[in-house]
Design a protein around this motif. Structure first.
Motif, PDB file in Angstrom:
ATOM      1  N   PRO A  70     -21.748 -10.898   5.234  1.00 20.98           N
ATOM      2  CA  PRO A  70     -20.652  -9.923   5.125  1.00 20.98           C
ATOM      3  C   PRO A  70     -20.913  -8.678   5.965  1.00 20.98           C
ATOM      4  N   ARG A  71     -19.828  -8.163   6.544  1.00 18.50           N
ATOM      5  CA  ARG A  71     -19.912  -6.967   7.373  1.00 18.50           C
ATOM      6  C   ARG A  71     -18.982  -5.904   6.814  1.00 18.50           C
ATOM      7  N   GLU A  72     -19.476  -4.678   6.734  1.00 22.68           N
ATOM      8  CA  GLU A  72     -18.665  -3.576   6.241  1.00 22.68           C
ATOM      9  C   GLU A  72     -17.679  -3.174   7.335  1.00 22.68           C
ATOM     10  N   MET A  73     -16.382  -3.143   6.988  1.00 25.77           N
ATOM     11  CA  MET A  73     -15.346  -2.986   7.992  1.00 25.77           C
ATOM     12  C   MET A  73     -14.939  -1.541   8.236  1.00 25.77           C
ATOM     13  N   VAL A  74     -14.984  -0.723   7.220  1.00 27.58           N
ATOM     14  CA  VAL A  74     -14.574   0.670   7.346  1.00 27.58           C
ATOM     15  C   VAL A  74     -15.137   1.423   6.148  1.00 27.58           C
ATOM     16  N   GLN A  75     -15.396   2.705   6.327  1.00 29.98           N
ATOM     17  CA  GLN A  75     -15.958   3.520   5.253  1.00 29.98           C
ATOM     18  C   GLN A  75     -15.086   4.737   5.002  1.00 29.98           C
ATOM     19  N   GLY A  80      -4.123   3.839   2.105  1.00 28.76           N
ATOM     20  CA  GLY A  80      -4.808   4.107   3.348  1.00 28.76           C
ATOM     21  C   GLY A  80      -4.578   3.025   4.379  1.00 28.76           C
ATOM     22  N   ILE A  81      -4.926   3.350   5.622  1.00 31.28           N
ATOM     23  CA  ILE A  81      -4.776   2.395   6.715  1.00 31.28           C
ATOM     24  C   ILE A  81      -5.849   2.657   7.754  1.00 31.28           C
ATOM     25  N   ALA A  82      -6.336   1.580   8.366  1.00 34.71           N
ATOM     26  CA  ALA A  82      -7.293   1.669   9.464  1.00 34.71           C
ATOM     27  C   ALA A  82      -6.849   0.706  10.556  1.00 34.71           C
ATOM     28  N   LYS A  83      -7.038   1.100  11.816  1.00 39.39           N
ATOM     29  CA  LYS A  83      -6.600   0.302  12.958  1.00 39.39           C
ATOM     30  C   LYS A  83      -7.798  -0.172  13.759  1.00 39.39           C
ATOM     31  N   ALA A  84      -7.746  -1.433  14.176  1.00 40.47           N
ATOM     32  CA  ALA A  84      -8.812  -1.977  15.003  1.00 40.47           C
ATOM     33  C   ALA A  84      -8.643  -1.500  16.444  1.00 40.47           C
ATOM     34  N   ASP A  85      -9.717  -0.985  17.031  1.00 43.95           N
ATOM     35  CA  ASP A  85      -9.661  -0.566  18.432  1.00 43.95           C
ATOM     36  C   ASP A  85      -9.876  -1.774  19.338  1.00 43.95           C
ATOM     37  N   GLU A  86      -9.979  -1.536  20.640  1.00 49.67           N
ATOM     38  CA  GLU A  86     -10.096  -2.637  21.586  1.00 49.67           C
ATOM     39  C   GLU A  86     -11.373  -3.442  21.390  1.00 49.67           C
ATOM     40  N   ALA A  87     -12.383  -2.794  20.849  1.00 53.20           N
ATOM     41  CA  ALA A  87     -13.637  -3.495  20.576  1.00 53.20           C
ATOM     42  C   ALA A  87     -13.623  -4.196  19.222  1.00 53.20           C
ATOM     43  N   GLY A  88     -12.527  -3.995  18.454  1.00 52.27           N
ATOM     44  CA  GLY A  88     -12.420  -4.645  17.156  1.00 52.27           C
ATOM     45  C   GLY A  88     -12.965  -3.837  16.008  1.00 52.27           C
ATOM     46  N   ALA A  89     -13.402  -2.601  16.255  1.00 55.80           N
ATOM     47  CA  ALA A  89     -13.911  -1.745  15.173  1.00 55.80           C
ATOM     48  C   ALA A  89     -12.745  -0.981  14.559  1.00 55.80           C
ATOM     49  N   TYR A  90     -12.710  -0.923  13.236  1.00 52.87           N
ATOM     50  CA  TYR A  90     -11.593  -0.281  12.539  1.00 52.87           C
ATOM     51  C   TYR A  90     -11.788   1.230  12.444  1.00 52.87           C
ATOM     52  N   GLN A  91     -10.715   1.961  12.813  1.00 56.66           N
ATOM     53  CA  GLN A  91     -10.715   3.413  12.801  1.00 56.66           C
ATOM     54  C   GLN A  91      -9.717   3.906  11.755  1.00 56.66           C
ATOM     55  N   LEU A  92     -10.133   4.857  10.935  1.00 61.02           N
ATOM     56  CA  LEU A  92      -9.255   5.383   9.897  1.00 61.02           C
ATOM     57  C   LEU A  92      -8.091   6.174  10.490  1.00 61.02           C
ATOM     58  N   LEU A  93      -6.919   6.014   9.882  1.00 60.95           N
ATOM     59  CA  LEU A  93      -5.737   6.809  10.181  1.00 60.95           C
ATOM     60  C   LEU A  93      -5.305   7.516   8.889  1.00 60.95           C
ATOM     61  N   PRO A  94      -4.473   8.530   8.977  1.00 60.34           N
ATOM     62  CA  PRO A  94      -3.982   9.181   7.755  1.00 60.34           C
ATOM     63  C   PRO A  94      -3.230   8.185   6.875  1.00 60.34           C
ATOM     64  N   PRO A  95      -3.124   8.466   5.589  1.00 60.70           N
ATOM     65  CA  PRO A  95      -2.464   7.535   4.657  1.00 60.70           C
ATOM     66  C   PRO A  95      -1.003   7.281   5.024  1.00 60.70           C
ATOM     67  N   GLY A 112       2.847  -5.689  18.227  1.00 59.49           N
ATOM     68  CA  GLY A 112       2.100  -5.404  19.437  1.00 59.49           C
ATOM     69  C   GLY A 112       0.721  -6.032  19.426  1.00 59.49           C
ATOM     70  N   ARG A 113       0.438  -6.817  18.375  1.00 60.77           N
ATOM     71  CA  ARG A 113      -0.813  -7.561  18.187  1.00 60.77           C
ATOM     72  C   ARG A 113      -2.005  -6.657  17.914  1.00 60.77           C
ATOM     73  N   ALA A 114      -1.745  -5.444  17.438  1.00 63.19           N
ATOM     74  CA  ALA A 114      -2.833  -4.607  16.938  1.00 63.19           C
ATOM     75  C   ALA A 114      -3.118  -5.007  15.492  1.00 63.19           C
ATOM     76  N   ASP A 115      -4.377  -4.975  15.101  1.00 63.28           N
ATOM     77  CA  ASP A 115      -4.786  -5.351  13.753  1.00 63.28           C
ATOM     78  C   ASP A 115      -5.044  -4.107  12.908  1.00 63.28           C
ATOM     79  N   TYR A 116      -4.646  -4.205  11.644  1.00 63.14           N
ATOM     80  CA  TYR A 116      -4.812  -3.099  10.705  1.00 63.14           C
ATOM     81  C   TYR A 116      -5.372  -3.626   9.389  1.00 63.14           C
ATOM     82  N   LEU A 117      -5.985  -2.739   8.637  1.00 59.64           N
ATOM     83  CA  LEU A 117      -6.319  -2.981   7.236  1.00 59.64           C
ATOM     84  C   LEU A 117      -5.664  -1.898   6.397  1.00 59.64           C
ATOM     85  N   LEU A 118      -4.880  -2.304   5.418  1.00 58.48           N
ATOM     86  CA  LEU A 118      -4.381  -1.384   4.409  1.00 58.48           C
ATOM     87  C   LEU A 118      -5.341  -1.405   3.239  1.00 58.48           C
ATOM     88  N   PHE A 119      -5.389  -0.321   2.463  1.00 62.40           N
ATOM     89  CA  PHE A 119      -6.274  -0.308   1.310  1.00 62.40           C
ATOM     90  C   PHE A 119      -5.813   0.729   0.292  1.00 62.40           C
TER      91      PHE A 119
END
Length: 386
Positions: free
Chosen positions: A178-183, A238-253, A215-222
């Motif tokens: 398992p890999r931690e996706m966002v903190q 909450g929401i986080a968006k995957a960047d071009e490298a696939g790492a999820y970046q937090l966005l405002p709720p 637009g084929r961008a990936d997100y995680l809601l939480f």
């Protein structure tokens, strides 16, 4: 799995998200409007998946658009489950993810999904599941910490992946580490790191739900708790968006319920008629004092993820439990065909001759509830009846 481990930045770009504030004034509209009540669940409709398990919080194995994946002529689903016990409330301290085969509206239990000890938590809470190119990515909440001596309420968001096989006895290959996706960053979202607590009152960083936009961008809601406006009732989606490298970046709720509600649980998005529909579940007991709103499925809609978001029906409520059975079901999940699953919660009325603890077992369903169906028309949602 496209995503890679945690990579948060201190100042997420908030220009792309307009947070919708859910206010007490919105919920006051409930007092003068028609409420869509779910039909009462009869005893004949309650079908246990297993007489040895309590089952709740379910989600399908889905493609990138959220459609359930067909597998061996049926659908593959996941849900939280534990051995049935005298006190159903203890399930939160023992929860594991199990998988099920859905044939029509009947569910068959297939087994526990992840090997014991794979998760970094002491138990597993809700998530979502993506299937692409024959591989399953399971997003989940790791709650507590592995090997802890006493139960804590630490919550972190992880993912693991495995090959999807054709065997009913063994649907998955070996699961990845398992890999931690966002903190939680402490700036937008409060870390959910409480050592003590109880359901409904703890802070949240859980329930990851995968979403891919057009637009084929990936997100995680939480489900999250606000770090900008912390308090007793500071729930956010909450929401986080995957960047071009696939790492999820937090966005405002997307949604903020600060001051009115502590938990906006299991958020997820469905596309319909060119719009996005965001749904979540919450309970009457986690609203702030003075707010009279029922346990139910709530939602909002927007033309795009950026917003602005409009509450469905003006107040957000889509489906409420019937007044005669205010706790009969919970944890609704809307599918792209607008069918709605949930689980049978405390469906029987309270027995005044018994204490709350004594009556829990006979009142708790612990299985899949009958599916419902909704219709959506712009900013309006209604329950399809009959």
């Amino acid at each position: 799995m496209r995503a890679t481990p945690v990579s948060n930045h201190d100042q997420p770009d908030g220009k792309s998200v307009v947070t919708k504030s859910w206010r007490a004034a919105d919920l006051n509209l409930l007092s003068g409007g028609a409420i869509e009540y779910a039909p009462i669940i009869s005893e004949a409709q309650i079908q246990l998946v297993s007489d040895q398990l309590d089952v709740w919080d379910a989600w399908p194995l889905a493609d990138a658009l959220g459609n359930p994946v067909h597998w061996r002529g049926a659908e593959l689903w996941f849900a939280l489950a534990v051995p049935r016990s005298a006190d159903p409330e203890q399930r939160h301290h023992l929860a594991r993810i199990h998988h099920f085969r859905r044939v029509d509206d009947r569910f068959e239990h297939l087994g526990e999904t992840l090997p014991e000890g794979l998760s970094p938590g002491s138990r597993l809470w809700s998530g979502s599941a993506l299937c692409e190119r024959g591989r399953v990515t399971l997003f989940f909440t790791a709650t507590g910490r592995k090997g802890e001596a006493t139960t804590t309420f630490h919550q972190r968001i992880f993912a693991t992946s495995a090959e999807l096989l054709s065997s009913v006895e063994q649907p998955f290959g070996a699961w990845s580490q398992p890999r931690e996706m966002v903190q939680a960053d402490g700036a937008l979202y409060r870390p959910a790191n409480q050592d003590e607590g109880e359901p409904g009152k703890i802070k949240a960083f859980r329930d990851p739900a995968f979403f891919r936009d057009q637009g084929r961008a990936d997100y995680l809601l939480f489900t999250g708790s606000s770090a900008q406006n912390p308090g007793t009732h500071d729930g956010v989606i909450g929401i986080a968006k995957a960047d071009e490298a696939g790492a999820y970046q937090l966005l405002p709720p997307l949604i903020s319920a600060t001051g009115i509600n502590n938990e906006l649980e299991r958020p997820h998005i469905v596309r319909s008629a060119g719009r996005l529909y965001l749904f979540w579940s919450t309970q009457r007991g986690v609203f702030a004092p003075g707010i009279n709103a029922p346990t139910g499925l709530y939602g909002a809609t927007a033309a795009s993820l950026e917003g602005p978001w409009d509450l469905l029906n003006g107040h957000g409520l889509v489906i409420a439990n019937p007044p005669e059975r205010p706790t009969q079901a919970y944890s609704w999940w809307v599918l792209p065909d607008l069918s709605v699953t949930s689980f049978v919660d405390y469906w029987r009325p309270e027995n005044p001759a018994k204490t709350e603890f004594e009556g829990r077992r006979e009142r708790f369903g612990g299985t899949f509830a009958p599916f419902l169906h909704i219709e959506l028309d712009g900013t309006h949602a209604r329950l399809v009846k009959g």
